[in-house]
Every structure is written in C-alpha cells, then in structure tokens.
Design an enzyme around this catalytic site. Sequence first.
Site, PDB file in Angstrom:
ATOM      1  CB  CYS A 124      14.707   4.124  50.055  1.00 55.16           C
ATOM      2  SG  CYS A 124      15.020   2.423  49.590  1.00 55.16           S
ATOM      3  CB  ALA A 125      14.732   8.733  53.374  1.00 58.79           C
ATOM      4  NE  ARG A 126      19.220  13.206  51.296  1.00 58.17           N
ATOM      5  CZ  ARG A 126      18.662  12.987  50.126  1.00 58.17           C
ATOM      6  NH1 ARG A 126      18.279  11.748  49.798  1.00 58.17           N
ATOM      7  NH2 ARG A 126      18.469  13.977  49.267  1.00 58.17           N
TER       8      ARG A 126
ATOM      9  CD  GLU B  40      25.262   7.302  50.882  1.00 57.47           C
ATOM     10  OE1 GLU B  40      25.427   7.953  49.818  1.00 57.47           O
ATOM     11  OE2 GLU B  40      24.146   6.928  51.286  1.00 57.47           O
TER      12      GLU B  40
ATOM     13  CG  HIS C  66      22.517   6.851  47.702  1.00 54.82           C
ATOM     14  ND1 HIS C  66      22.976   7.854  48.521  1.00 54.82           N
ATOM     15  CD2 HIS C  66      21.311   7.285  47.246  1.00 54.82           C
ATOM     16  CE1 HIS C  66      22.110   8.848  48.545  1.00 54.82           C
ATOM     17  NE2 HIS C  66      21.093   8.528  47.778  1.00 54.82           N
TER      18      HIS C  66
ATOM     19  N   GLY D 177      18.548   4.523  44.880  1.00 56.17           N
ATOM     20  CA  GLY D 177      17.165   4.995  44.799  1.00 56.17           C
ATOM     21  C   GLY D 177      16.867   5.841  43.568  1.00 56.17           C
TER      22      GLY D 177
END
Length: 531
Positions: free
Chosen positions: A229-231, A260, A281, A283
């Site tokens: 869930c970061a990059r 993306e 994306h 998050g």
Amino acid sequence: MKVLITDEISDNGLLPLTEDPRIHIDKKLGLSIPELHKIIGGYEAIITRSGTLVDKALLDCADNLKIVARAGVGIDNVDVDAASSKGIIVVNAPYGNVNSAAEHTMAIMLSLFRNVPMANTSLKGGDWKRALFTGCELKGKTVGIIGLGKVGGRVARRCRAFEAEVITYDPYISEKRADDFGVKLQPLEDIIRFSDVITVHTPLNDETRNIISSDSFKGMKDGVVIINCARGGIINEAAMLEALESGKCAGAAFDVWSQEPPKTDVLQKLIAHPKMLVTPHLGANTFEAQKNVAVDVSKEIVNYVDGRPLENAVNIPRFDPDQMEHMKPFMQLVSILGDFISQLAPPNPNKVTFTYNGQLARFDCAPLSVSGLAALLNHCTDQEVNMVNASLIAREMGIEVESIRSTETDSFSSLITLSLESAQGRRTIAGTLFEGTPKIVKMRDYAIDFRPEKDMLVINYQDRSGLIGKIGTVLGEADVNIGNMSLGRQEKAGEAMVVFSVDSPVDEETLQKVSEAVSPKFIKAVHLDQV
C-alpha cells in the site's frame, strides 16, 4: 489573498480559509491548460491535488503567485525547482492521510486472509459455500514490515493488537524508535526469511525500487503473503506474478502500481490473478484523510498570511541574509558530508553530531547543521526533507542531533566534522574548503585528502602489496576509468582506506569482482548529487 482551487478538495477542510475575511477562494475544476494559464496570474495561492500539473509553463504565467499548496503527500506534479527559482513557496500535507493508509493496509491484509472478496462474490452469485473460503488468522503469524515510518509504525501497532509477531527492517530508524512501537529491528534478509506476511511502507527511490525481487522470493517461506500500500515499484511486479503462478506466494494485496492506471501486460496479468486482491490506489481515499489534508494546507496558507513559520514547506531555506554569501560554500560542503556518510555508515543511527572548528565556529552554524541533516535523511522518507522539516523528521526517527562549535583547530582554518553513532559504533567524516572547493580530509580515523566527485568507490582493506593494481585491473576490465585516488592508512601493511574517483558508476557485478580480488572489510560505491 486570492486562492485558486483546481482539484476536488474537501469543503470542510477549507474552513480555515473560508472563515478568514482576508482570503477569497475561487474553486474552478476541470480547467484546460490554456484556461489555467490565462487566469493563474490573478491569484496569490493555488491549492491542488494530483490532477493539476504545476509545471514551469504554468509558473511562468503566475506573476503574483506566492504559494503552491499540494493537498497530499506527493509533490510529483509540482516543479519545485521552478517554484523555488521564482521565490514561490511549496507546501504539502505529509501527515493527513497517514492513518488512512495504515487502515487500508490492514483492510486488504485481513480481507486476503479471510477470502472476503471471493466469498462475497460467491454468495452474491447465489452459492452457499463455506469450506472453499476457509481462511487464516493473523494471530501468531510473523509480520515483516519494511519501513517503520509514519504509516509502517501504525501498521506495526495494529498487527501487534492482533497478536501477531512483528519484525521490521528500516536502516534509518533508531533502535529506541523501534522499541517505542514494540518491535525489533532486523536485517532485510531476516524479514525475507522468517516472515509469513511482508508489507512495505517506504518511499520509492533508488534504494527501495525492487527491494523485493525474484531473488527475494527465493529466500521466503512457502505460502508467504505480500502487501503493498506504499508505492508501485517497491516490489518487482514481474517477480510477484511469477511467485503467485509458481505457488511460492499464497496471495498478495496491492493498492499501488508502477504504472497508474495499469496498462502493461505484466500488470494486467497480475491484477487478474485469482490470488491477487487489488484496489485502485485507495490508501488515502477516505473522507477523513481528504479533510485532513485540506485542513493542513489551509492552515499553511493562513500561516503565510499571518507571517508565521510554515510547518510543511518543501523549499524554504532559512539564512541570516548577512551571512548568506559566506555560508553558501559551507552549505554545499556539509550537504556533501551528510550525503556521503549516509551511504557509508551502518543503519539505524541514534545520534548525529556536527562539530565546527576554526573561523567558521564564530558564526551561527545552525543552518549548516540542518542542511547536513537534510542531506543525510533525504534518502529515507516519503516526503521531501529540507531545512524546514529535517529536525522534525530526525526527532520522529528517534535520532538525537547535536551541534558543537570551537574556534580551536589544528590544521585547517575551518573544519566541519560529522559523526554518526549507532549500535554498531561511531562513524566520522570531516571536510574543509580549499580555495572555495569542498575537500574531505578525514574518514573514520584515517587522514585522507580528496575532492568529492559524483561517483566514487570507497574500500577499507588490509594493505598488502599489489592490491591497488588488482583493483585498477578489475575496474579497467569493467571500463570504469579512475580519475583520482586517495589512500589513508595508520601504519605500513596495516588497515587502509582508499577512495577512488571514477568517471562512471561502479555496478554490483564489478563490486563483487573487486571484493573477490582484495577481500575488503568494507566496499561501497557512492553517488553524490551535490557535486
């Protein structure tokens, strides 16, 4: 002050602005680039999310713009250098969506463990199947967290609440800070080897890109679960797909992607894999997070109007104007020292000490310390580290920062020494200016003398006849040209430190060949952006 809002921003989060009679807001969404360029000159501030490109072309039209406020963490859509060159302040909201990202990590982790998406689809399709969707408990599992920053720390606490065993890897966090979260720092290889679940929470940079690769998967437990869930790009997506297809990995949950929207064949196959749980994306996409980031940037604009310091400014250096010209070359020197030692020193520093000797010590050296600290920390966070926020970030990492000044010096009119302390000992680097040019004159306990270059090779080894020649041969075979060499040693045939300036980067394969040739105690390729 006139403020333009070009992306969807929470109205509740804008209350600090709407309630201030000095500030007038225009919300204009969906503007074309020519339309935005035409009207931007009438505004002193702009608030954006990721949908507006604040590039040089826009800034060239922004004759009255004083502040760019990015309602979120990332500033990829803002040309910070162009803004800085025009004296335009850039602020962001690095903390507003932290809790949202941590909760989303837990949401997709638990959904994956309990087969929630598949069970939901099955029941809505008219089936009543239970055994097919038998899941696993998080309790008793070993969760490996890569990156113990703002989000990773919250994930650690939540996993411990579920009675999981939590281990973590973060070379930039002190052991004390890890203790605060109730977790233990481990080497990356131990995270890979012992974890039942691995979740990543680092920024994406040269150090973290593909930090989990095909080789990493080979060392993992069978049935490991991977969360990102970061990059996108921190986990090699082709290797992730291979691990799912081979059965090495029991499942994975991704919220972020290297592209993306995802369009490549690898990403399409990864998203479609039955063992993959995916979200687009999301998050930071909670009402609370959107409100928080809007509040944060709104408060920064009010601070600017009031003439108060900005907490989350990305590009504000703070100098005494009378010292500016004198301090500029020392700013570059201390930044080089910070960048250099960050690539050489052991992980998890507890303390950083800046020592100023000689004529320089007569001045206020606080800007130098903050500049060196920013260069030291800038590799390891998911936000820009600069002179405004470096001290705060160091405190969050549990790193003590000390500055010492003394007008006494042995050999140099002015000398800056930067020391890093960790559980593995103390590392020191010192530099001075020679006719305005930065020079490094000490590393550890070795007297040395070289001008920093963009690419260098540092080797610590037991001095023996012929070793320098062997190193030169290996580098020559790799087509790496040596520009300069500096050798430091304390006694003949004793331990030595050698630094090569090279015309091109030394890759991992060449480093391995040099290691085989000379059996060094330490070897590291260093790249400096400051020179």
